[in-house]
Design an enzyme around this catalytic site. Structure first.
Site, mmCIF file in Angstrom:
data_model
loop_
_atom_site.group_PDB
_atom_site.id
_atom_site.type_symbol
_atom_site.label_atom_id
_atom_site.label_comp_id
_atom_site.label_asym_id
_atom_site.label_seq_id
_atom_site.Cartn_x
_atom_site.Cartn_y
_atom_site.Cartn_z
ATOM 1 N N ASP A 133 45.260 -15.110 -13.192
ATOM 2 C CA ASP A 133 46.443 -15.810 -12.699
ATOM 3 C C ASP A 133 47.561 -15.661 -13.726
ATOM 4 O O ASP A 133 47.299 -15.596 -14.937
ATOM 5 C CB ASP A 133 46.157 -17.282 -12.390
ATOM 6 C CG ASP A 133 45.679 -18.073 -13.606
ATOM 7 O OD1 ASP A 133 46.518 -18.636 -14.328
ATOM 8 O OD2 ASP A 133 44.451 -18.118 -13.818
ATOM 9 N N ASP A 173 48.647 -26.591 -7.777
ATOM 10 C CA ASP A 173 48.198 -26.829 -9.146
ATOM 11 C C ASP A 173 48.450 -28.292 -9.503
ATOM 12 O O ASP A 173 49.591 -28.713 -9.690
ATOM 13 C CB ASP A 173 48.958 -25.897 -10.094
ATOM 14 C CG ASP A 173 48.570 -26.067 -11.560
ATOM 15 O OD1 ASP A 173 47.761 -26.964 -11.874
ATOM 16 O OD2 ASP A 173 49.095 -25.308 -12.396
ATOM 17 N N GLU A 179 47.557 -30.919 -12.354
ATOM 18 C CA GLU A 179 47.008 -31.110 -13.697
ATOM 19 C C GLU A 179 47.855 -32.088 -14.484
ATOM 20 O O GLU A 179 48.781 -32.701 -13.943
ATOM 21 C CB GLU A 179 46.875 -29.767 -14.414
ATOM 22 C CG GLU A 179 48.170 -28.982 -14.608
ATOM 23 C CD GLU A 179 47.920 -27.646 -15.303
ATOM 24 O OE1 GLU A 179 47.829 -27.656 -16.541
ATOM 25 O OE2 GLU A 179 47.800 -26.615 -14.602
#
Length: 284
Positions: free
Chosen positions: A83, A172, A174
């Site tokens: 990624d 994503d 996080e």
């Protein structure tokens, strides 16, 4: 003969006061309706350094890395992937292809104000060498609604097509790079924000998006919610020799980000299955 109605004569001042009172009552009522309160939410400022945020950038800071584990044990059937984001610049895709990399996720957006300036080279470059690739969105749930960020993502590279070479978009989730690790939100608030994002993405693309998150963050910030395990494929970061414990709701992972210090681009991944299963994920 003129007939006059009984009662007080018309008073403009009283009429204005009555109208103002009615308007105030309507506004108060609207603010109590479902969904309307969100419009009055005081969101945080837009991200100030989005180019420094990528899948795992905060995981390494909060959970550490495992030096020397770049060659983590491979499952019997797996596909090597990477990624990338703007911090990687122009990526040497041919080099990665020759090393065995067969899929890639590319950061497209963050919040509703940032697009990756290297996205075209990274997204199209991986495709041109033969890789299956997809785009991901770095979430900042405290800056705007989930639906708004999903729309921004799809409008700026996060779409999907059934060509056998495009993975569903990924969200994503996080640690917050700009403050409180859980974005100053409750577990229920974060879960609802993600539901909003996933629903918005699916409405635009017809696909259930992939969720990137670490088990530790998930437990801390969502109370280890089981809300997404039956629908959204899991992309989990853990820098070591095994994937470790998974968040609640998932019986298996789909992608494992096993190192942040691999060759050429840093972040390397393993798809949990053979290449035909990766193609199946791309095709929906």
């Amino acid at each position: 003969m003129t007939v006059r109605r009984s009662g007080s004569p018309h008073c403009p001042a009283r009429s204005l006061a009555t109208a103002a009172g009615i308007l105030l009552a309507i506004v108060s009522l609207l603010l109590t309706l479902p969904g309307t309160a969100a419009a009055a939410t005081d969101y945080a400022p837009e991200p100030s350094h989005p180019g420094q945020d990528w899948a795992g950038s905060e995981i390494a800071k909060h959970e550490g890395t495992a030096p020397g584990m770049a060659q983590a044990a491979s499952p019997r059937a797996s596909v090597h992937g990477v990624d990338v984001s703007s911090h990687n610049g122009n990526v040497a895709w041919s080099t990665l292809w020759k090393s065995g990399v067969r899929f890639a996720y590319v950061k497209a957006t963050e919040s509703r104000s940032y697009t990756n300036p290297y996205f075209t080279q990274q997204y199209n470059g991986s495709y041109k060498v033969g890789m299956i690739r997809g785009a991901y969105h770095f979430a900042t749930p405290n800056t705007s609604s989930g639906a708004a960020q999903a729309k921004y993502f799809v409008d700026h590279g996060g779409g999907w097509s059934k060509d056998g070479k495009t993975l569903p978009g990924a969200l994503d989730m996080e640690y917050n790079p700009y403050g409180s690790v859980c974005y100053g939100m409750s577990a229920a608030g974060l879960v609802n924000w993600m539901k909003d994002w996933f629903a918005g993405y699916k409405a635009r693309t017809g696909r259930d998006a992939v969720l990137y998150t670490s088990t530790r963050w998930w437990k801390q910030c969502t109370g280890n919610s089981r809300a997404f395990g039956k629908v959204n494929p899991l992309w989990v970061p853990r820098y070591g020799s095994s994937v470790g414990e998974l968040p609640a709701g998932w019986g298996f992972h789909t992608i494992w980000q096993y190192t942040s210090s691999g060759p050429t681009v840093g972040d390397h991944n393993r798809f949990n299955g053979a290449y035909d299963r990766l193609r199946a994920l791309a095709n929906g």
